[in-house]
Design a protein around this motif. Sequence first.
Motif, PDB file in Angstrom:
ATOM      1  N   UNK A  18      15.495  27.111  -3.481  1.00  0.00           N
ATOM      2  CA  UNK A  18      14.307  27.967  -3.410  1.00  0.00           C
ATOM      3  C   UNK A  18      13.383  27.712  -4.612  1.00  0.00           C
ATOM      4  N   UNK A  54       8.644  25.538  -6.395  1.00  0.00           N
ATOM      5  CA  UNK A  54       7.885  26.115  -7.506  1.00  0.00           C
ATOM      6  C   UNK A  54       7.848  25.153  -8.691  1.00  0.00           C
ATOM      7  N   UNK A  96       4.569  23.364 -10.211  1.00  0.00           N
ATOM      8  CA  UNK A  96       4.240  23.478 -11.635  1.00  0.00           C
ATOM      9  C   UNK A  96       4.053  22.091 -12.265  1.00  0.00           C
ATOM     10  N   UNK A 110       0.671  20.507 -13.891  1.00  0.00           N
ATOM     11  CA  UNK A 110       0.648  19.934 -15.245  1.00  0.00           C
ATOM     12  C   UNK A 110       0.117  18.498 -15.212  1.00  0.00           C
ATOM     13  N   UNK A 112      -3.597  18.461 -14.501  1.00  0.00           N
ATOM     14  CA  UNK A 112      -4.362  18.887 -15.677  1.00  0.00           C
ATOM     15  C   UNK A 112      -4.384  17.788 -16.728  1.00  0.00           C
ATOM     16  N   UNK A 113      -3.248  17.098 -16.900  1.00  0.00           N
ATOM     17  CA  UNK A 113      -3.213  15.999 -17.878  1.00  0.00           C
ATOM     18  C   UNK A 113      -4.139  14.863 -17.451  1.00  0.00           C
ATOM     19  N   UNK A 169      -7.659  15.914 -18.151  1.00  0.00           N
ATOM     20  CA  UNK A 169      -7.931  15.834 -19.596  1.00  0.00           C
ATOM     21  C   UNK A 169      -8.158  14.384 -20.013  1.00  0.00           C
ATOM     22  N   UNK A 213     -11.553  13.305 -18.742  1.00  0.00           N
ATOM     23  CA  UNK A 213     -12.589  13.899 -19.600  1.00  0.00           C
ATOM     24  C   UNK A 213     -12.675  13.141 -20.929  1.00  0.00           C
ATOM     25  N   UNK A 214     -11.513  12.832 -21.480  1.00  0.00           N
ATOM     26  CA  UNK A 214     -11.474  12.115 -22.756  1.00  0.00           C
ATOM     27  C   UNK A 214     -12.107  10.746 -22.660  1.00  0.00           C
ATOM     28  N   UNK A 261     -15.899  11.133 -22.364  1.00  0.00           N
ATOM     29  CA  UNK A 261     -16.504  11.491 -23.662  1.00  0.00           C
ATOM     30  C   UNK A 261     -16.540  10.269 -24.569  1.00  0.00           C
TER      31      UNK A 261
END
Lengths: 134, 180
Positions: free
Chosen positions: B20, B24, B28, B32, B35-36, B39, B42-43, B46
């Motif tokens: 179960x 999840x 998660x 992560x 998001x990495x 980032x 974006x880096x 820039x």
Amino acid sequence: MMDARARGTLSQPSRTARFVGAIEAMVYAVIFAVVLALVAMLFGAAAVQSRQASVLERAIELASETAEAFCADPLEVAAERQDDGLTASCAVDRSPRPFGFLYEARIEVREGGTVVYERTASRYVSARAEGDRR
Amino acid sequence: MSARLPGHPLAHRQALASDRARPFTLALLAIFMLAMLLALLLGTQVYRSLDDRRAETDARRLAYGTLVNAVKANDALDAVSVEHAGASDTLSMVQRTASGDFVTRLFVEDGELMQSYAAVETPSDSIVAHGLFSTDTFVVSYERGLLVLKTDPVTVSVALECVQPSLEGGAVVGGEGGTA
């Protein structure tokens, strides 16, 4: 009897373990979000500083252009020059000196309403040369 | 500490709970990783923006400094002249010395601003020039003591200290210039 005991002993640690797991995941997520926010802030600050440096460079160029134009002809220099979103204003002050006049210019380069760069320039013009120019 | 056998009821329940929790955990991990990646994206953007801006600023500064220094170093009475040949101009600055006259020329060749320095009497085919920076445009104008050099990266204005009759097309009048 055996099943009930097993259920009773199992359900309590399982809920606790799940609760601890969720808290742990939340802590990880919060730490990760904070780190991401810090990195994004650093990137943003770098971009802003780079833009400011670029604007300052352009402002210095525009101020130098205005100063050169002033020194070439202090009587005819434009009061304002615009380039690439920057505005250079040149306020000229004239004071008498022996045999001529000292012209002093105060040059301000603005972006929006903010002064980005300012400098001064001076030029002496003899009365004879000024008479010729006029 | 106590290993349970696969047939044990506790082991079965633990396996169910683990099954179960797996979606999840995977979700998660996916968040992560996403998001990495964001980032990282974006880096890199820039960094690319910073590098582009730095390169542009370097090119402008190089062009500006080179042109201003070349003109100011050769600013003398009747030293500067312009030849209009084709789309771009040639700026000549003569340096008069006891050993003879030497001329610095700025002109465009193959998309690059070239600078040559040679004695005035040197034949043009034996003059060696070196490139300063990339530009297809080099337009020179002069008005009331202000020499304006227009190139692709930058437009430079230089107030000449000495009068230039050959640029003004007349005799020396006044004889005053200025410096910033």
